[in-house]
Enzyme design. Structure first.
Site, PDB file in Angstrom:
ATOM      1  N   ASP A 130     -40.787  24.965  14.809  1.00  0.00           N
ATOM      2  CA  ASP A 130     -40.512  26.071  15.726  1.00  0.00           C
ATOM      3  C   ASP A 130     -40.590  27.435  15.077  1.00  0.00           C
ATOM      4  O   ASP A 130     -41.004  28.407  15.695  1.00  0.00           O
ATOM      5  CB  ASP A 130     -39.131  25.892  16.374  1.00  0.00           C
ATOM      6  CG  ASP A 130     -38.000  26.079  15.370  1.00  0.00           C
ATOM      7  OD1 ASP A 130     -38.037  25.436  14.295  1.00  0.00           O
ATOM      8  OD2 ASP A 130     -37.071  26.868  15.654  1.00  0.00           O
ATOM      9  N   ASP A 152     -38.454  26.995   9.599  1.00  0.00           N
ATOM     10  CA  ASP A 152     -37.870  25.778   9.049  1.00  0.00           C
ATOM     11  C   ASP A 152     -38.820  24.605   9.275  1.00  0.00           C
ATOM     12  O   ASP A 152     -39.971  24.785   9.664  1.00  0.00           O
ATOM     13  CB  ASP A 152     -36.491  25.515   9.676  1.00  0.00           C
ATOM     14  CG  ASP A 152     -36.558  25.471  11.203  1.00  0.00           C
ATOM     15  OD1 ASP A 152     -37.676  25.340  11.742  1.00  0.00           O
ATOM     16  OD2 ASP A 152     -35.509  25.576  11.853  1.00  0.00           O
ATOM     17  N   TYR A 163     -30.459  25.868  19.436  1.00  0.00           N
ATOM     18  CA  TYR A 163     -31.042  26.003  20.769  1.00  0.00           C
ATOM     19  C   TYR A 163     -30.083  25.445  21.809  1.00  0.00           C
ATOM     20  O   TYR A 163     -30.337  24.424  22.434  1.00  0.00           O
ATOM     21  CB  TYR A 163     -32.411  25.306  20.841  1.00  0.00           C
ATOM     22  CG  TYR A 163     -33.451  25.998  19.986  1.00  0.00           C
ATOM     23  CD1 TYR A 163     -34.026  27.200  20.386  1.00  0.00           C
ATOM     24  CD2 TYR A 163     -33.833  25.466  18.757  1.00  0.00           C
ATOM     25  CE1 TYR A 163     -34.961  27.851  19.595  1.00  0.00           C
ATOM     26  CE2 TYR A 163     -34.766  26.107  17.956  1.00  0.00           C
ATOM     27  CZ  TYR A 163     -35.321  27.299  18.388  1.00  0.00           C
ATOM     28  OH  TYR A 163     -36.245  27.938  17.586  1.00  0.00           O
ATOM     29  N   GLU A 192     -37.983  36.489  10.697  1.00  0.00           N
ATOM     30  CA  GLU A 192     -38.402  35.127  10.998  1.00  0.00           C
ATOM     31  C   GLU A 192     -39.341  35.120  12.203  1.00  0.00           C
ATOM     32  O   GLU A 192     -39.047  35.722  13.229  1.00  0.00           O
ATOM     33  CB  GLU A 192     -37.209  34.211  11.283  1.00  0.00           C
ATOM     34  CG  GLU A 192     -37.630  32.753  11.445  1.00  0.00           C
ATOM     35  CD  GLU A 192     -36.479  31.772  11.383  1.00  0.00           C
ATOM     36  OE1 GLU A 192     -36.731  30.581  11.135  1.00  0.00           O
ATOM     37  OE2 GLU A 192     -35.321  32.188  11.584  1.00  0.00           O
TER      38      GLU A 192
END
Length: 469
Positions: free
Chosen positions: A57, A60, A205, A442
């Site tokens: 995603d 990571d 999430y 990120e």
């Protein structure tokens, strides 16, 4: 930049390229991001299933079902809305390949009826390590939803992704399109029959908005794909879609469904006329000249929803506004916000301002897309990008060495994460390009996926004006 315009074609190409850097599994020969290697080739073996593939995603090495599905749905929407523009830019096949990398994985993950494997990887263990995906040795724990442990949000979003994608492939691969649509129907039935909010992807999430938005979003895409009254009747029976919202994201889909249904209304489907006011309420909440605007903007003009990878809200809203500007233009309509009217050019101009801000027209003169222009973030919070490539250094780099030698290294990432749009500045346009500042540096797949369609349209517009083509 030429004639004051950004090279949207270059930005478009690079925004798609980033998704290749996020691929998990066995990479194809056509892989263009050469510093990446094969990874997670045993995903699913713990439970005797094949879960190789899909997307990481963000920075990571976990595969999360909910944001991955939203990535594919929004990417597919852009591919449908701007197919002609993507063809003209020479990118339609790359977009289809990016969509298929996700849909192939979803077909594997949902192979058993009334069950979806929704996550691969222990997030706590993964986030405690700084490893290249090719070296990954943290537990590849599997998480699933089924009749006993439902996850309506993820099942419905996956159904939406497959329905939207089925339309994308309808002309180029009808057999595959049919397969996607049939699976989408079964997943929607599963999501609708076994209700329950899945919080297994928390704290990363969490579903804060509940699952009705995903069910209605999925039903809207299934209606667009099938024109079946089963789905239109379902939509009209749910009052929750009569909602005034100011956000469109992986967690909150009402605005997306409202715009999608309004587009069907403009195409002649009068049963959806009532959703126009809700769709336009969202547009009015965003436009800076609107007297009923409610979205904050930074001093430099970037819409700002909240701290924490804010650019995701910018790109997702931009896709909705871009689509709505198309509707206004095609139907010779305007939108009324309070006592002020706006035409399609007003709406699209705001989209352009947002895209240009991300590409470098901002107080810091920095492009928030890595590898675009001469000034861009050099320390993206991304494991694969920040550690020397497996091809240059095939010896394993351990979890601890990754932190000590690479995460804490105050230097540019050795592998260019081309096309990645990072989280962006704070509400005052301040930005710190330090790897540890993950809210700012990120990238995520769902920042880029809505932007693909937006950039395709901006490229087409500037090309038609003969400014940059």
């Amino acid at each position: 930049m030429l004639h004051g315009e950004y090279d949207y074609k270059e930005a478009l190409s690079k925004s798609i390229l980033f998704l290749e850097a996020q691929r998990s599994g066995k990479l194809p020969k056509s892989q263009r991001v050469k510093w990446r290697g094969d990874s997670a080739l045993t995903d699913g073996q713990l439970n005797g299933v094949d879960l190789v593939g899909g997307y990481y995603d963000a920075g990571d090495n976990v595969k999360y079902g909910l944001p991955m599905a939203f990535t594919i749905t929004t990417l597919a929407w852009g591919a449908l809305q701007y197919q002609k523009e993507l063809k003209a830019a020479g990118e339609i096949q790359n977009v289809r390949d990016a969509i298929r990398w996700g849909t192939d994985y979803f077909l594997k993950a949902s192979a058993t009826p009334n069950q979806i494997w929704v996550q691969v990887g222990d997030p706590q263990a993964d986030h405690s390590c700084w490893e290249r995906p090719e070296d990954m040795d943290t537990p590849r724990t599997l998480y699933k939803i089924d009749k006993d442990t439902p996850g309506t949000e993820i099942a419905a979003e996956t159904a939406a992704a497959l329905a939207a994608s089925s339309i994308v492939f309808r002309g180029s691969d009808p057999h595959y399109s049919h397969l996607l649509l049939q699976r989408s129907k079964s997943l929607f039935s599963f999501a609708n029959q076994y209700n329950g909010s899945y919080q297994g992807e928390c704290p990363f999430y969490c579903s804060y908005s509940g699952y009705m938005d995903e069910l209605l979003w999925a039903a809207s895409w299934l209606y667009k794909a099938t024109r079946s009254a089963n789905y239109s009747d379902y939509i009209k029976a749910q009052s929750s879609l009569n909602a005034y919202v100011t956000e469109f994201s992986w967690d909150l889909k009402y605005a997306g469904a409202q715009v999608l249904l309004t587009s069907l209304y403009f195409q002649g489907d009068s049963q959806f006329s009532g959703y126009r006011s809700y769709a336009e309420s969202f547009i009015c909440s965003v436009l800076p000249q609107s007297p009923i605007r409610s979205i904050h903007r930074t001093p430099g003009g970037l819409m700002y929803i909240r701290d924490g990878v804010n650019s995701q809200y910018v790109t997702s809203a931009s896709l909705l506004l871009s689509v709505y500007s198309d509707l206004l233009y095609a139907n010779n309509q305007t939108i009324t916000c309070g006592n002020v009217q706006f035409n399609e050019s007003h709406v699209m101009n705001f989209v352009k301002i947002q895209a240009d801000y991300l590409l470098g027209r901002n107080p810091l003169n920095i492009s928030y897309m890595v590898g675009y222009s001469n000034n861009y973030p050099e320390q993206a919070h991304h494991r694969g990008s920040s550690i020397v490539s497996i091809h240059q250094h095939p010896q394993k780099i351990s979890c601890g060495d990754g932190f000590s030698d690479w995460f804490n290294r105050n230097a540019s990432n050795p592998n260019l994460l081309t096309g990645a749009v990072v989280g962006g500045p704070d509400r005052n346009d301040h930005f710190t390009d330090i790897r540890s500042q993950y809210t700012m540096v990120e990238p995520t797949t769902y920042i880029n996926s809505p932007l693909v369609g937006v950039l395709a349209k901006l490229y087409s517009v500037t090309c038609k004006k003969k400014l940059l083509c």
